[in-house]
Design an enzyme around this catalytic site. Structure first.
Site, PDB file in Angstrom:
ATOM      1  N   CYS A  97       0.842  -1.197   0.000  1.00  0.00           N
ATOM      2  CA  CYS A  97       0.000   0.000   0.000  1.00  0.00           C
ATOM      3  C   CYS A  97       0.873   1.241   0.000  1.00  0.00           C
ATOM      4  CB  CYS A  97      -0.903   0.009   1.231  1.00  0.00           C
ATOM      5  SG  CYS A  97      -1.783   1.556   1.420  1.00  0.00           S
ATOM      6  N   CYS A 145      -0.829   6.571   6.769  1.00  0.00           N
ATOM      7  CA  CYS A 145      -2.223   6.344   7.151  1.00  0.00           C
ATOM      8  C   CYS A 145      -2.338   5.841   8.575  1.00  0.00           C
ATOM      9  CB  CYS A 145      -2.805   5.309   6.189  1.00  0.00           C
ATOM     10  SG  CYS A 145      -4.485   4.813   6.561  1.00  0.00           S
ATOM     11  N   CYS A 175      -4.159   0.869   8.661  1.00  0.00           N
ATOM     12  CA  CYS A 175      -3.488  -0.430   8.793  1.00  0.00           C
ATOM     13  C   CYS A 175      -2.191  -0.327   9.589  1.00  0.00           C
ATOM     14  CB  CYS A 175      -3.179  -0.990   7.409  1.00  0.00           C
ATOM     15  SG  CYS A 175      -4.652  -1.468   6.502  1.00  0.00           S
ATOM     16  N   CYS A 200      -8.415   2.789  -1.363  1.00  0.00           N
ATOM     17  CA  CYS A 200      -7.860   2.108  -0.200  1.00  0.00           C
ATOM     18  C   CYS A 200      -7.787   0.615  -0.502  1.00  0.00           C
ATOM     19  CB  CYS A 200      -8.742   2.379   1.020  1.00  0.00           C
ATOM     20  SG  CYS A 200      -8.351   1.330   2.416  1.00  0.00           S
ATOM     21  N   GLN A 203     -20.782  -6.839  10.235  1.00  0.00           N
ATOM     22  CA  GLN A 203     -19.341  -7.125  10.179  1.00  0.00           C
ATOM     23  C   GLN A 203     -18.770  -6.697   8.822  1.00  0.00           C
ATOM     24  OE1 GLN A 203     -17.368  -7.814  12.502  1.00  0.00           O
ATOM     25  NE2 GLN A 203     -18.323  -9.121  14.030  1.00  0.00           N
ATOM     26  N   TYR A 230     -26.910  -8.449  22.102  1.00  0.00           N
ATOM     27  CA  TYR A 230     -26.205  -7.534  21.186  1.00  0.00           C
ATOM     28  C   TYR A 230     -26.359  -8.105  19.770  1.00  0.00           C
ATOM     29  CZ  TYR A 230     -23.828  -6.462  25.618  1.00  0.00           C
ATOM     30  OH  TYR A 230     -23.524  -6.165  26.918  1.00  0.00           O
ATOM     31  N   GLU A 284     -31.137  -5.971  21.229  1.00  0.00           N
ATOM     32  CA  GLU A 284     -30.241  -5.019  20.565  1.00  0.00           C
ATOM     33  C   GLU A 284     -30.761  -3.608  20.849  1.00  0.00           C
ATOM     34  OE1 GLU A 284     -27.481  -4.666  18.382  1.00  0.00           O
ATOM     35  OE2 GLU A 284     -28.120  -2.577  18.285  1.00  0.00           O
ATOM     36  N   ASP A 291     -22.171 -10.666  22.180  1.00  0.00           N
ATOM     37  CA  ASP A 291     -21.327 -10.068  21.126  1.00  0.00           C
ATOM     38  C   ASP A 291     -21.307  -8.556  21.304  1.00  0.00           C
ATOM     39  OD1 ASP A 291     -19.845  -9.523  18.877  1.00  0.00           O
ATOM     40  OD2 ASP A 291     -21.419 -10.030  17.442  1.00  0.00           O
ATOM     41  N   CYS A 314     -14.521  -8.183  19.924  1.00  0.00           N
ATOM     42  CA  CYS A 314     -13.591  -7.502  19.023  1.00  0.00           C
ATOM     43  C   CYS A 314     -12.494  -6.814  19.820  1.00  0.00           C
ATOM     44  CB  CYS A 314     -14.326  -6.501  18.137  1.00  0.00           C
ATOM     45  SG  CYS A 314     -15.300  -5.332  19.072  1.00  0.00           S
TER      46      CYS A 314
HETATM   47  N1  SAH Z   1     -24.120  -9.655  16.794  1.00  0.00           N
HETATM   48  C1  SAH Z   1     -24.170  -8.651  15.755  1.00  0.00           C
HETATM   49  C2  SAH Z   1     -23.745  -7.250  16.227  1.00  0.00           C
HETATM   50  C3  SAH Z   1     -22.515  -7.139  17.057  1.00  0.00           C
HETATM   51  S1  SAH Z   1     -21.876  -5.515  17.265  1.00  0.00           S
HETATM   52  C4  SAH Z   1     -23.372  -9.075  14.546  1.00  0.00           C
HETATM   53  O1  SAH Z   1     -22.562 -10.013  14.628  1.00  0.00           O
HETATM   54  O2  SAH Z   1     -23.546  -8.503  13.481  1.00  0.00           O
HETATM   55  C5  SAH Z   1     -22.504  -5.023  18.798  1.00  0.00           C
HETATM   56  C6  SAH Z   1     -23.955  -4.611  18.752  1.00  0.00           C
HETATM   57  O3  SAH Z   1     -24.348  -4.250  20.090  1.00  0.00           O
HETATM   58  C7  SAH Z   1     -24.264  -3.391  17.900  1.00  0.00           C
HETATM   59  O4  SAH Z   1     -25.310  -3.705  17.024  1.00  0.00           O
HETATM   60  C8  SAH Z   1     -24.694  -2.309  18.908  1.00  0.00           C
HETATM   61  O5  SAH Z   1     -25.683  -1.457  18.393  1.00  0.00           O
HETATM   62  C9  SAH Z   1     -25.223  -3.136  20.039  1.00  0.00           C
HETATM   63  N2  SAH Z   1     -25.196  -2.579  21.402  1.00  0.00           N
HETATM   64  C10 SAH Z   1     -24.307  -1.710  21.930  1.00  0.00           C
HETATM   65  N3  SAH Z   1     -24.539  -1.547  23.242  1.00  0.00           N
HETATM   66  C11 SAH Z   1     -25.616  -2.339  23.564  1.00  0.00           C
HETATM   67  C12 SAH Z   1     -26.316  -2.626  24.784  1.00  0.00           C
HETATM   68  N4  SAH Z   1     -25.961  -2.055  25.912  1.00  0.00           N
HETATM   69  N5  SAH Z   1     -27.323  -3.506  24.733  1.00  0.00           N
HETATM   70  C13 SAH Z   1     -27.687  -4.106  23.571  1.00  0.00           C
HETATM   71  N6  SAH Z   1     -27.052  -3.866  22.384  1.00  0.00           N
HETATM   72  C14 SAH Z   1     -26.032  -3.004  22.391  1.00  0.00           C
END
Ligand code: SAH
Length: 444
Positions: free
Chosen positions: A71, A77, A80, A153, A275, A304, A325, A371, A398
């Protein structure tokens, strides 16, 4: 040690952000772009209490893994971190980072297997946010808001150079003002892109309600960018680093994209999380499904849940999925996606996981999927999950450090970390995704 001192040092470690670490005069020195095992000459640019920041002047003894960056913007940048090293070494760094976090923060002695690496480190991102300023359109320089003008990019989808070029031409042709962060004046702040099976979405984020010459923009984008399915405007008139404002307007086409992971299809609105690396997401979700170990009789909490992705990916092997969510549009998408995928055993609730999960009376889970965003889970939620006595927890993270913290809390509440698997969703950056499986201790 003082600013402008020059040292020759050996790099013995790597920071959380991917910088090399060596020592001079008993002080840790962080050196961006220096690799473990190298001897480098550095000039000190800043001396802080516990460490100093150095700038790489010369690689005296290069690492066997050092590469010439593919790159051209890599060294300027802020995106990365690893275009100068072989991918195998990047993956080993990520594996070690997870293992270190688990040991140091979580006091968990799990052996972390090799990271599941990507087949393709280029063109994998399905979402882009390109800042627009008087200096150009493209990316922020490291640790700053100075915009570097780029042609395209390398980690973004194949359409991104055409999008940038077209918006740039439109701005020049019609004299559209870029936004100025200092004064708060001007119009165009960011170009926000997303793509999937249904095509390419381009959204212009503006500081103003009105977008002048919008029809001309639409015409130019439709002509120059292949597979375009939606052109949007987002209005953000706040002085903030947050890219998107609340309001989207459709300039042309539709305000969503549709993409697929495995056999599932997902409708994604521009406010919803999705994602960024489609191929590796399938690897991640497959591992999460394996860790969930469903037989068809289980009630699964998908906390989540975003647009419903993980739960729907495994819904056919579950009795029932209950998703929570906080983003309203995402929950709307999750409900639509369940229909799209012919899933009738999923229910969705909008609110915080910590607020709503304790109210799911009579819906005792057998398996809980967590998540959360980078900051991890609220302790109260982990207590609710443990009190539910679910037999398994699958934690997708993450951020290894908050994962390690939360695994420790869950271990103290009667769960045991069985397996941990990092998956590389963000090749060439320092970010790292991990999935962990916990099992309830039968003696607890
Ligand atoms: N499981 C999904 C999203 C994961 S990202 C996937 O794999 O695509 C994390 C998610 O949590 C986001 O959508 C965000 O909006 C949500 N989030 C953030 N804080 C939260 C909370 N306190 N309670 C519920 N959801 C929440």
């Amino acid at each position: 040690m003082k600013k402008n001192d020059i040292f020759e040092i050996e790099i013995t470690g790597t920071t959380d952000e991917g910088d090399g670490v060596g020592r001079a005069e008993g002080m840790a020195v962080f050196v961006p772009y220096a690799l473990v095992g190298e001897v480098v000459r550095v000039i000190i640019v800043k001396v802080l209490k516990n460490y100093a920041a150095g700038k790489l002047m010369e690689v005296v003894k290069p690492s066997a893994y050092r590469l010439k960056s593919e790159c051209e913007y890599f060294y300027k940048c802020g995106g990365c971190r690893f275009w100068n090293v072989e991918y195998s070494a990047e993956l080993e760094y990520k594996r070690q980072k997870v293992e270190d976090c688990l040991r140091r923060i979580g006091k968990i002695d799990a052996e972390v297997p090799p990271v599941l690496g990507a087949k393709d480190c280029r063109g994998y991102r399905n979402k882009g946010q390109f800042p627009v300023s008087r200096d150009g359109i493209g990316i922020y320089a490291q640790h700053s808001h100075r915009v570097i003008d780029i042609e395209g990019c390398i980690i973004q989808d194949a359409n991104n150079p055409d999008v940038l070029k077209t918006v740039r031409e439109w701005m020049t042709k019609y004299g559209i003002e870029p936004y100025d962060e200092e004064t708060g004046e001007g119009c165009v702040r960011h170009i926000y892109t997303r793509c999937g099976d249904s095509g390419q979405m381009v959204c212009i984020v503006t500081n103003t309600e009105k977008l002048p010459f919008a029809e001309n923009l639409v015409e130019m984008l439709r002509e120059s960018v292949s597979g375009i399915c939606g052109i949007l405007q987002n209005i953000n008139n706040k002085k903030t680093n947050v890219v998107l404002g609340r309001t989207f307007k459709i300039l042309w086409g539709v305000d969503y994209i549709i993409d697929s992971i495995g056999d599932c299809k997902f409708k994604i609105s521009p406010h919803s999380f999705y994602q960024v690396n489609n191929a590796q997401t399938e690897v991640l979700y497959s591992k999460a499904a394996e860790y969930a170990g469903l037989s068809g009789n289980e009630v699964v909490w998908d906390l989540y849940c975003g647009i419903g992705t993980i739960g729907q990916f495994m819904a056919k092997s579950a009795k029932k999925i209950i998703g929570i969510e906080v983003v309203e549009q995402a929950i709307e998408n999750a409900k639509e996606n369940a229909k799209l995928n012919g899933i009738e055993n999923a229910q969705y609730y909008c609110g915080t996981a910590e607020g709503l999960a304790p109210k799911l009376k009579g819906e005792k889970p057998d398996v809980v999927i967590l998540d959360p965003p980078r900051k991890g889970c609220e302790e109260s939620l982990l207590k609710t999950v443990a009190a539910s006595r679910a037999k398994r927890i699958v934690y997708v993270s993450c951020k290894p450090s908050t994962l390690a913290r939360d695994l420790r809390i869950l271990e103290n509440l009667g769960y045991k970390t069985q397996k941990v698997q990092p998956v590389d969703l963000f090749p060439r950056t320092h970010h790292c995704e991990v999935v962990a499986q916990l099992q309830r201790d039968i003696n607890y």
